[in-house]
Design an enzyme around this catalytic site. Structure first.
Site, PDB file in Angstrom:
ATOM      1  N   LYS A  11       0.708  -1.246  -0.014  1.00 44.91           N
ATOM      2  CA  LYS A  11      -0.099   0.014  -0.025  1.00 44.91           C
ATOM      3  C   LYS A  11       0.784   1.379  -0.094  1.00 44.91           C
ATOM      4  O   LYS A  11       2.011   1.313   0.311  1.00 44.91           O
ATOM      5  CB  LYS A  11      -0.974   0.015   1.076  1.00 44.91           C
ATOM      6  CG  LYS A  11      -2.002  -1.210   1.324  1.00 44.91           C
ATOM      7  CD  LYS A  11      -2.861  -1.057   2.280  1.00 44.91           C
ATOM      8  CE  LYS A  11      -3.836  -2.343   2.114  1.00 44.91           C
ATOM      9  NZ  LYS A  11      -5.071  -2.119   3.136  1.00 44.91           N
ATOM     10  N   TYR A  51     -12.497  -2.511  -3.702  1.00 43.98           N
ATOM     11  CA  TYR A  51     -13.083  -2.597  -2.093  1.00 43.98           C
ATOM     12  C   TYR A  51     -14.506  -2.314  -2.181  1.00 43.98           C
ATOM     13  O   TYR A  51     -15.221  -2.080  -1.215  1.00 43.98           O
ATOM     14  CB  TYR A  51     -12.516  -1.393  -1.435  1.00 43.98           C
ATOM     15  CG  TYR A  51     -11.180  -1.423  -1.113  1.00 43.98           C
ATOM     16  CD1 TYR A  51     -10.821  -2.763  -0.141  1.00 43.98           C
ATOM     17  CD2 TYR A  51     -10.134  -0.735  -1.298  1.00 43.98           C
ATOM     18  CE1 TYR A  51      -9.382  -2.839   0.168  1.00 43.98           C
ATOM     19  CE2 TYR A  51      -8.772  -0.608  -0.810  1.00 43.98           C
ATOM     20  CZ  TYR A  51      -8.336  -2.029  -0.088  1.00 43.98           C
ATOM     21  OH  TYR A  51      -7.155  -2.586   0.468  1.00 43.98           O
ATOM     22  N   ASN A 114      -2.328   0.168   6.757  1.00 48.95           N
ATOM     23  CA  ASN A 114      -1.769  -1.047   7.268  1.00 48.95           C
ATOM     24  C   ASN A 114      -0.846  -1.676   6.451  1.00 48.95           C
ATOM     25  O   ASN A 114      -0.767  -3.069   6.682  1.00 48.95           O
ATOM     26  CB  ASN A 114      -3.092  -1.851   7.656  1.00 48.95           C
ATOM     27  CG  ASN A 114      -3.781  -2.477   6.636  1.00 48.95           C
ATOM     28  OD1 ASN A 114      -3.647  -2.208   5.585  1.00 48.95           O
ATOM     29  ND2 ASN A 114      -4.801  -3.296   7.059  1.00 48.95           N
ATOM     30  N   HIS A 117      -2.018  -5.463   1.623  1.00 46.72           N
ATOM     31  CA  HIS A 117      -3.504  -6.196   1.729  1.00 46.72           C
ATOM     32  C   HIS A 117      -3.024  -7.728   1.035  1.00 46.72           C
ATOM     33  O   HIS A 117      -2.274  -8.042   0.350  1.00 46.72           O
ATOM     34  CB  HIS A 117      -4.327  -5.548   0.586  1.00 46.72           C
ATOM     35  CG  HIS A 117      -5.608  -6.283  -0.050  1.00 46.72           C
ATOM     36  ND1 HIS A 117      -6.983  -6.332   0.703  1.00 46.72           N
ATOM     37  CD2 HIS A 117      -5.595  -7.356  -0.745  1.00 46.72           C
ATOM     38  CE1 HIS A 117      -7.568  -6.987   0.223  1.00 46.72           C
ATOM     39  NE2 HIS A 117      -6.880  -7.861  -0.901  1.00 46.72           N
ATOM     40  N   GLU A 128      -9.584 -11.323  -7.116  1.00 46.74           N
ATOM     41  CA  GLU A 128      -8.624  -9.947  -6.929  1.00 46.74           C
ATOM     42  C   GLU A 128      -7.591  -9.999  -7.930  1.00 46.74           C
ATOM     43  O   GLU A 128      -6.952  -9.019  -8.602  1.00 46.74           O
ATOM     44  CB  GLU A 128      -8.006  -9.999  -5.603  1.00 46.74           C
ATOM     45  CG  GLU A 128      -9.364  -9.517  -4.753  1.00 46.74           C
ATOM     46  CD  GLU A 128      -8.959  -9.517  -3.045  1.00 46.74           C
ATOM     47  OE1 GLU A 128      -7.492 -10.005  -2.939  1.00 46.74           O
ATOM     48  OE2 GLU A 128      -9.713  -9.300  -2.225  1.00 46.74           O
TER      49      GLU A 128
HETATM   50  P1  CMP Z   1      -7.569  -4.619   3.779  1.00 48.03           P
HETATM   51  O1  CMP Z   1      -6.764  -5.994   4.094  1.00 48.03           O
HETATM   52  O2  CMP Z   1      -6.937  -4.041   2.662  1.00 48.03           O
HETATM   53  O3  CMP Z   1      -8.931  -4.499   3.543  1.00 48.03           O
HETATM   54  C1  CMP Z   1      -9.875  -3.541   3.789  1.00 48.03           C
HETATM   55  C2  CMP Z   1      -9.112  -2.278   4.447  1.00 48.03           C
HETATM   56  O4  CMP Z   1      -9.908  -1.447   5.095  1.00 48.03           O
HETATM   57  C3  CMP Z   1      -8.076  -2.877   5.558  1.00 48.03           C
HETATM   58  O5  CMP Z   1      -7.164  -3.457   4.934  1.00 48.03           O
HETATM   59  C4  CMP Z   1      -7.786  -1.602   6.068  1.00 48.03           C
HETATM   60  O6  CMP Z   1      -6.822  -0.795   5.427  1.00 48.03           O
HETATM   61  C5  CMP Z   1      -9.198  -0.931   5.822  1.00 48.03           C
HETATM   62  N1  CMP Z   1     -10.299  -0.784   7.208  1.00 48.03           N
HETATM   63  C6  CMP Z   1     -10.448  -1.855   7.648  1.00 48.03           C
HETATM   64  N2  CMP Z   1     -11.362  -1.523   8.827  1.00 48.03           N
HETATM   65  C7  CMP Z   1     -11.118  -0.249   8.915  1.00 48.03           C
HETATM   66  C8  CMP Z   1     -11.525   0.596   9.913  1.00 48.03           C
HETATM   67  N3  CMP Z   1     -12.416   0.437  10.987  1.00 48.03           N
HETATM   68  N4  CMP Z   1     -11.307   1.847   9.710  1.00 48.03           N
HETATM   69  C9  CMP Z   1     -10.588   2.289   8.773  1.00 48.03           C
HETATM   70  N5  CMP Z   1      -9.812   1.442   7.913  1.00 48.03           N
HETATM   71  C10 CMP Z   1     -10.329   0.210   7.905  1.00 48.03           C
END
Ligand code: CMP
Length: 142
Positions: A11, A51, A114, A117, A128
């Site tokens: 990311k 998403y 984070n 993914h 995906e």
């Molecule tokens: P990812 O595994 O890419 O899948 C969905 C993404 O949404 C997740 O990682 C985070 O980056 C984001 N995400 C999931 N839950 C939350 C939340 N409660 N608040 C903000 N971002 C979130």
């Protein structure tokens, strides 16, 4: 055991923080192979489509903004049980809950930023990978 493919996204925060190499090194050292790679800047439409299952959630708009804030590295990882292994290597979605040594513990900035993914099931992995890569862009070794 089954050889699988899974989608990984490095990311924007991990790209900006210069952690592409660290993340790839970790996957390769754990025996996962890179079957496809694309360094790209996602459009708003492409990020929203990826998403789509989160559309309507309070974090959706902010997530799309973040994912389009800079380049991402899209990877297809291949190996025995690649889907689960990638999820184990990444750690919990929320870095505050991730185990020490996991990619999210080491490289995330927040729940949203984070770092990586990973596909969460065989069905989502198939969708995906196909969402970002044509068949002739994926170099399967099995
Ligand atoms: P990812 O595994 O890419 O899948 C969905 C993404 O949404 C997740 O990682 C985070 O980056 C984001 N995400 C999931 N839950 C939350 C939340 N409660 N608040 C903000 N971002 C979130």
């Amino acid at each position: 055991m089954m050889v699988e493919k899974t989608l990984c996204i490095i990311k924007p925060n991990a790209v900006v923080d210069n952690n592409i190499g660290n993340i790839i090194l970790r996957y390769e050292s754990e025996g996962l192979r890179i079957a496809a790679a694309k360094f790209t800047h996602l459009s708003k439409e492409k990020a929203e489509g990826f998403y789509i299952e989160h559309k309507g959630k309070p974090f959706f708009g902010s997530l799309v903004n973040f994912m389009t804030s800079g380049p991402v590295l899209l990877l297809v990882l291949e190996g025995e049980e690649a889907i689960k292994r990638n999820r184990d290597i990444m750690g919990s979605t929320n870095p505050a809950e991730a185990q020490p040594g996991t990619l999210r513990k080491m490289y995330a900035r927040s729940l949203e930023q984070n770092a990586v993914h990973g596909s969460d099931s065989q069905v989502s992995a198939k969708r995906e990978v196909a969402y970002f890569f044509d068949e002739n862009e994926v170099f399967t070794r099995f």
